[in-house]
Design a protein around this motif. Sequence first.
Motif, PDB file in Angstrom:
ATOM      1  N   UNK A 183       0.805  -1.233   0.000  1.00 36.03           N
ATOM      2  CA  UNK A 183       0.000   0.000   0.000  1.00 36.03           C
ATOM      3  C   UNK A 183       0.833   1.275   0.000  1.00 36.03           C
ATOM      4  N   UNK A 184       2.126   1.170   0.205  1.00 35.99           N
ATOM      5  CA  UNK A 184       2.967   2.365   0.274  1.00 35.99           C
ATOM      6  C   UNK A 184       3.610   2.615  -1.094  1.00 35.99           C
ATOM      7  N   UNK A 185       2.870   3.280  -1.982  1.00 36.66           N
ATOM      8  CA  UNK A 185       3.390   3.631  -3.302  1.00 36.66           C
ATOM      9  C   UNK A 185       3.919   5.060  -3.228  1.00 36.66           C
ATOM     10  N   UNK A 186       5.196   5.274  -3.511  1.00 35.88           N
ATOM     11  CA  UNK A 186       5.775   6.613  -3.365  1.00 35.88           C
ATOM     12  C   UNK A 186       5.165   7.615  -4.346  1.00 35.88           C
ATOM     13  N   UNK A 187       5.057   8.847  -3.905  1.00 36.80           N
ATOM     14  CA  UNK A 187       4.535   9.918  -4.758  1.00 36.80           C
ATOM     15  C   UNK A 187       4.359  11.184  -3.954  1.00 36.80           C
ATOM     16  N   UNK A 188       4.354  12.324  -4.629  1.00 38.31           N
ATOM     17  CA  UNK A 188       4.179  13.609  -3.969  1.00 38.31           C
ATOM     18  C   UNK A 188       2.707  13.838  -3.646  1.00 38.31           C
ATOM     19  N   UNK A 189       2.444  14.567  -2.581  1.00 38.05           N
ATOM     20  CA  UNK A 189       1.072  14.942  -2.260  1.00 38.05           C
ATOM     21  C   UNK A 189       0.658  16.123  -3.119  1.00 38.05           C
ATOM     22  N   UNK A 190      -0.639  16.310  -3.276  1.00 39.72           N
ATOM     23  CA  UNK A 190      -1.143  17.427  -4.067  1.00 39.72           C
ATOM     24  C   UNK A 190      -0.758  18.760  -3.432  1.00 39.72           C
ATOM     25  N   UNK A 191      -0.745  18.793  -2.121  1.00 39.01           N
ATOM     26  CA  UNK A 191      -0.386  20.037  -1.423  1.00 39.01           C
ATOM     27  C   UNK A 191       1.059  20.434  -1.727  1.00 39.01           C
ATOM     28  N   UNK A 223     -17.385   3.238   4.019  1.00 34.78           N
ATOM     29  CA  UNK A 223     -18.384   2.169   4.002  1.00 34.78           C
ATOM     30  C   UNK A 223     -17.828   0.862   3.448  1.00 34.78           C
ATOM     31  N   UNK A 224     -16.534   0.840   3.179  1.00 38.75           N
ATOM     32  CA  UNK A 224     -15.913  -0.332   2.549  1.00 38.75           C
ATOM     33  C   UNK A 224     -15.495  -1.335   3.608  1.00 38.75           C
ATOM     34  N   UNK A 225     -16.193  -2.469   3.691  1.00 38.60           N
ATOM     35  CA  UNK A 225     -15.836  -3.505   4.668  1.00 38.60           C
ATOM     36  C   UNK A 225     -14.810  -4.476   4.116  1.00 38.60           C
ATOM     37  N   UNK A 226     -14.792  -4.658   2.794  1.00 37.28           N
ATOM     38  CA  UNK A 226     -13.876  -5.637   2.187  1.00 37.28           C
ATOM     39  C   UNK A 226     -12.452  -5.105   2.069  1.00 37.28           C
ATOM     40  N   UNK A 227     -12.303  -3.868   1.603  1.00 36.80           N
ATOM     41  CA  UNK A 227     -10.975  -3.271   1.476  1.00 36.80           C
ATOM     42  C   UNK A 227     -10.197  -3.726   0.264  1.00 36.80           C
ATOM     43  N   UNK A 228     -10.851  -4.427  -0.681  1.00 34.83           N
ATOM     44  CA  UNK A 228     -10.138  -4.953  -1.840  1.00 34.83           C
ATOM     45  C   UNK A 228      -9.537  -3.873  -2.705  1.00 34.83           C
ATOM     46  N   UNK A 229     -10.308  -2.818  -3.020  1.00 35.37           N
ATOM     47  CA  UNK A 229      -9.809  -1.742  -3.868  1.00 35.37           C
ATOM     48  C   UNK A 229      -8.705  -0.959  -3.166  1.00 35.37           C
ATOM     49  N   UNK A 230      -8.895  -0.665  -1.884  1.00 40.16           N
ATOM     50  CA  UNK A 230      -7.895   0.110  -1.136  1.00 40.16           C
ATOM     51  C   UNK A 230      -6.564  -0.617  -1.072  1.00 40.16           C
ATOM     52  N   UNK A 231      -6.626  -1.940  -1.002  1.00 36.49           N
ATOM     53  CA  UNK A 231      -5.400  -2.728  -0.903  1.00 36.49           C
ATOM     54  C   UNK A 231      -4.745  -2.924  -2.266  1.00 36.49           C
ATOM     55  N   UNK A 232      -5.546  -2.960  -3.327  1.00 35.17           N
ATOM     56  CA  UNK A 232      -5.038  -3.416  -4.625  1.00 35.17           C
ATOM     57  C   UNK A 232      -4.703  -2.316  -5.613  1.00 35.17           C
ATOM     58  N   UNK A 233      -5.518  -1.264  -5.667  1.00 37.57           N
ATOM     59  CA  UNK A 233      -5.511  -0.366  -6.814  1.00 37.57           C
ATOM     60  C   UNK A 233      -4.161   0.321  -7.036  1.00 37.57           C
ATOM     61  N   UNK A 234      -3.531   0.794  -5.968  1.00 32.91           N
ATOM     62  CA  UNK A 234      -2.244   1.463  -6.116  1.00 32.91           C
ATOM     63  C   UNK A 234      -1.154   0.519  -6.576  1.00 32.91           C
ATOM     64  N   UNK A 235      -1.156  -0.702  -6.035  1.00 28.74           N
ATOM     65  CA  UNK A 235      -0.117  -1.679  -6.373  1.00 28.74           C
ATOM     66  C   UNK A 235      -0.234  -2.131  -7.828  1.00 28.74           C
ATOM     67  N   UNK A 286     -10.040  12.997   3.186  1.00 29.46           N
ATOM     68  CA  UNK A 286      -8.745  13.036   3.874  1.00 29.46           C
ATOM     69  C   UNK A 286      -7.630  12.624   2.932  1.00 29.46           C
ATOM     70  N   UNK A 287      -6.469  13.208   3.150  1.00 29.17           N
ATOM     71  CA  UNK A 287      -5.296  12.785   2.376  1.00 29.17           C
ATOM     72  C   UNK A 287      -4.901  11.380   2.803  1.00 29.17           C
ATOM     73  N   UNK A 288      -4.551  10.588   1.834  1.00 27.86           N
ATOM     74  CA  UNK A 288      -4.209   9.188   2.095  1.00 27.86           C
ATOM     75  C   UNK A 288      -2.866   9.099   2.813  1.00 27.86           C
ATOM     76  N   UNK A 289      -2.844   8.276   3.859  1.00 29.00           N
ATOM     77  CA  UNK A 289      -1.629   8.056   4.644  1.00 29.00           C
ATOM     78  C   UNK A 289      -1.452   6.551   4.824  1.00 29.00           C
ATOM     79  N   UNK A 290      -0.385   5.936   4.273  1.00 32.80           N
ATOM     80  CA  UNK A 290      -0.196   4.486   4.394  1.00 32.80           C
ATOM     81  C   UNK A 290      -0.158   4.001   5.841  1.00 32.80           C
ATOM     82  N   UNK A 291       0.421   4.805   6.728  1.00 32.93           N
ATOM     83  CA  UNK A 291       0.499   4.404   8.128  1.00 32.93           C
ATOM     84  C   UNK A 291      -0.896   4.367   8.754  1.00 32.93           C
ATOM     85  N   UNK A 292      -1.723   5.331   8.407  1.00 32.38           N
ATOM     86  CA  UNK A 292      -3.104   5.336   8.880  1.00 32.38           C
ATOM     87  C   UNK A 292      -3.849   4.115   8.360  1.00 32.38           C
TER      88      UNK A 292
END
Length: 496
Positions: free
Chosen positions: A269-277, A440-452, A471-477
């Motif tokens: 889930x930790x794909x490197x990249x700059x934040x929009x800010x 509302x996502x109980x499965x988490x499939x997209x959150x885990x997969x899409x970036x990778x 919220x801004x995405x934070x891998x640690x969160x």
Amino acid sequence: MFESLKKKFSRTSEKLEEEIIEEAEKENNLQEESGSRFSFFSFGRKKEEEVEEDDSNLLPEAGEEAEESAEESQEEVKEETEEKKSRFWSRSKDESDDEETEDEPEEEPDEELDDEPEDEAEEKKSRFWSRSKDESDDEPEDEAEEKKSHFWSRSKDKSDDEKSEKDGDEEDKEEKSHFWSRSKKESADGEATGGLFSFVTEKTISEKHVDDILFELEMELLQGDVAMEVATEVVENVKTNLVGKKIKRSSDITEHTYNALRDSVAEIIDIPGKSMTEMIEEKKAIGEPLVVMFVGINGTGKTTTIGKLANYYLKKGYTPVIAASDTFRAGAIEQVTYHADNVGVKIIKHQKGSDPAAVAYDAVEHAKAQGKELVLIDTAGRMQTNTNLMDEMKKIKRVSNPDLVIFVGDALTGNDATEQAKKFNEAIDIDGVILTKADADSKGGASLSIGYVIKKPIMFLGMGQGYDDIMEYDPEWMLNQLFSDVDEEELAAIGD
């Protein structure tokens, strides 16, 4: 949030613990210990607390006190054990005396018995049995039938119990498979009493212990809309990290499984990249606005997300402008105008059916002329398989020359969102992802997969329906959501 995915991880740990403990039991290599067992999700937090306590005991003065405290604790435990043992034998003796008293008939005092003639003793005995018979005869028929019914009921229950014992092999097997967690009760801090075991001889986690369990995990991940390549990567990494680990206690199994799963997911889930800010600040330094183009299919919440981002950066002190480049869908211009008015930002729009690329161009020029830092370009939702609409989107990109192309996907669609992002990435090379409805996502499939899968970072998560619910995405969160107890207050505080 992600409850289904969390349960899959927890079950993997439980199954491995069960597998090794059952093997040790067959080898007579198991002994139960006193103490509390960490639950899977509280394990990391508990370990951190233990480390802090250990650091505080490194002071020279505290060393001797710790040893004395340990000796006193051992003496107290020994005294408590002796006291419990004494009470146990005392209770056993009392119960034995009571049983003997109940079995003996009621007797008169010894002195009176010695003075009674044998004839009177026989007469009393005769009266005793006579009274018993009379009482029996005086019982109502209903009570007699009820007692008889109770007798046969008890006999039937006993027979059913014996039958259940013979026919309940599967239940016994299931109960045995969970014998390691003899106490299901957990305290508020996540600890469970009982179920803590150690091995007489140290054991090693081998491939035979994990192969079947990790195969089940892979199947469960696929059922939870996790992409095939992601599920395979997780399983392979966990296997590599687990095989060969030495274990002395059952808690070691939980620790190693927890760490193996957490480390594997962290890499994915930790794909490197700059934040929009950060990118806004870089563009601001050279006097230009950051231009962001949003793409995705219909119904994913793209236009609403643009309104949320406009509100988000307006509160950070920036001045956004929105381009209504969805000129084809009925009501699209009115919808994005509604959001722009609500959050208080400028919108650039043309008539319905006009050239969407021209609208995007005008919005960029407006931002440059007015010194605005952010341009948010709305585009028509389109299926990734529609070639004509995809070509139109490429034209908007060519004319507006955006710094970021962001795919907006619905987290609840799981693997479909991943496949859509993959197709859009192939067509126009997207730079990042925003997932809506993540709360509302109980499965988490997209959150885990899409970036990778597309090798592009998740940039924001939509966490509700209000303008502040982003919220801004934070891998640690994200890791904390997957590997710790959910903090509902933290979710409620998002956007404050």
